[in-house]
Scaffold this motif. Structure first.
Motif, PDB file in Angstrom:
ATOM      1  N   SER A 138      -8.523  -5.921  -3.273  1.00 36.31           N
ATOM      2  CA  SER A 138      -8.445  -7.052  -4.206  1.00 36.31           C
ATOM      3  C   SER A 138      -7.216  -6.960  -5.107  1.00 36.31           C
ATOM      4  O   SER A 138      -6.636  -7.983  -5.483  1.00 36.31           O
TER       5      SER A 138
ATOM      6  N   SER B   1     -14.672  -6.359  -7.367  1.00 38.34           N
ATOM      7  CA  SER B   1     -15.374  -5.491  -6.425  1.00 38.34           C
ATOM      8  C   SER B   1     -16.376  -6.293  -5.600  1.00 38.34           C
ATOM      9  O   SER B   1     -16.633  -7.477  -5.868  1.00 38.34           O
ATOM     10  N   LYS B   2     -16.970  -5.631  -4.625  1.00 34.40           N
ATOM     11  CA  LYS B   2     -18.000  -6.257  -3.807  1.00 34.40           C
ATOM     12  C   LYS B   2     -19.148  -6.740  -4.693  1.00 34.40           C
ATOM     13  O   LYS B   2     -19.665  -7.841  -4.520  1.00 34.40           O
TER      14      LYS B   2
ATOM     15  N   ASP C 151      -3.335   3.843  -4.208  1.00 37.84           N
ATOM     16  CA  ASP C 151      -4.622   3.829  -4.896  1.00 37.84           C
ATOM     17  C   ASP C 151      -5.144   2.408  -5.151  1.00 37.84           C
ATOM     18  O   ASP C 151      -6.257   2.236  -5.638  1.00 37.84           O
ATOM     19  N   TRP C 152      -4.377   1.380  -4.834  1.00 40.57           N
ATOM     20  CA  TRP C 152      -4.805   0.004  -5.078  1.00 40.57           C
ATOM     21  C   TRP C 152      -5.878  -0.415  -4.087  1.00 40.57           C
ATOM     22  O   TRP C 152      -5.820  -0.096  -2.901  1.00 40.57           O
ATOM     23  N   SER C 153      -6.846  -1.183  -4.588  1.00 42.70           N
ATOM     24  CA  SER C 153      -7.908  -1.731  -3.743  1.00 42.70           C
ATOM     25  C   SER C 153      -7.387  -2.965  -3.004  1.00 42.70           C
ATOM     26  O   SER C 153      -6.346  -3.522  -3.367  1.00 42.70           O
TER      27      SER C 153
ATOM     28  N   GLU D 218      -8.695  -7.327 -10.607  1.00 40.27           N
ATOM     29  CA  GLU D 218      -9.535  -6.456  -9.785  1.00 40.27           C
ATOM     30  C   GLU D 218     -10.913  -7.083  -9.644  1.00 40.27           C
ATOM     31  O   GLU D 218     -11.494  -7.543 -10.637  1.00 40.27           O
TER      32      GLU D 218
ATOM     33  N   LYS E  55       0.827  -1.206   0.000  1.00 42.74           N
ATOM     34  CA  LYS E  55       0.000   0.000   0.000  1.00 42.74           C
ATOM     35  C   LYS E  55       0.863   1.258   0.000  1.00 42.74           C
ATOM     36  O   LYS E  55       0.461   2.290  -0.546  1.00 42.74           O
TER      37      LYS E  55
END
Length: 129
Positions: free
Chosen positions: A23, A73-74, A19-21, A71, A14
Motif C-alpha cells: 500500500s 492494511s488488510k 521495508d515499504w508495504s 498506509e 522496492k
C-alpha cells in the motif's frame, strides 16, 4: 500495457525502500503521478476525467521520494467493507463502526458545481507516541 509498467515501477521502488508495504508503494506511485488531459465528449462536456484512467502517468523516479505516503492494511480494508455491510469475504465483527471515508487511501473525489465556491475541511488524527 499499464500493468507490466506499474509492476516494474513497483519493483524499482522496492529496491529503494525494501521495508515499504504494497500500500505504501501504491501510494507513492499514485501521489507522484501527473494528471492526464481530460477529453471532451462529442456534446462538449468533459468525460469521466481521472476516473477513466486512474491516477495518471506514473513517475517512478519521483515516487522514490514522494514526501508523504498513505498506509492501509488488510484490516483497514475489511473494516471499510464491514462498515458498508459488505461481508462476502467472511463474517464481520459485531459493532464494527466507521465509514468508507475513514480508509487511508491516496485518492479523493468531490462533486463541485461549476462557478460555485467550495471549502475542503479535513481532520488529522495522529496516534499518540
Amino acid at each position: 500495457m499499464a500493468c507490466p509498467h506499474v509492476a516494474g515501477a513497483a519493483a524499482y521502488l522496492k529496491t529503494f525502500h525494501p521495508d515499504w508495504s504494497p500500500s505504501a508503494i501504491k501510494s507513492a506511485l499514485m501521489t507522484t503521478a501527473w494528471p492526464m488531459n481530460a477529453t471532451k465528449n462529442p456534446n462538449g462536456e468533459y468525460g469521466e476525467g481521472e476516473f477513466a484512467f486512474g491516477a495518471g502517468h506514473i513517475n517512478p523516479v519521483k515516487a522514490v521520494e514522494p514526501g508523504l505516503i498513505y498506509e492501509a492494511s488488510k484490516d483497514d480494508y475489511i473494516k471499510m467493507l464491514c462498515s458498508m455491510n459488505i461481508s462476502f469475504f467472511g463474517n464481520c465483527s459485531e459493532g464494527v463502526q466507521g465509514s468508507p471515508k475513514d480508509l487511508n487511501y491516496p485518492s479523493m473525489q468531490a462533486f463541485v458545481e461549476t462557478d460555485k465556491n467550495f471549502t475542503v475541511i479535513s481532520q488529522l488524527n495522529f496516534p499518540e507516541q
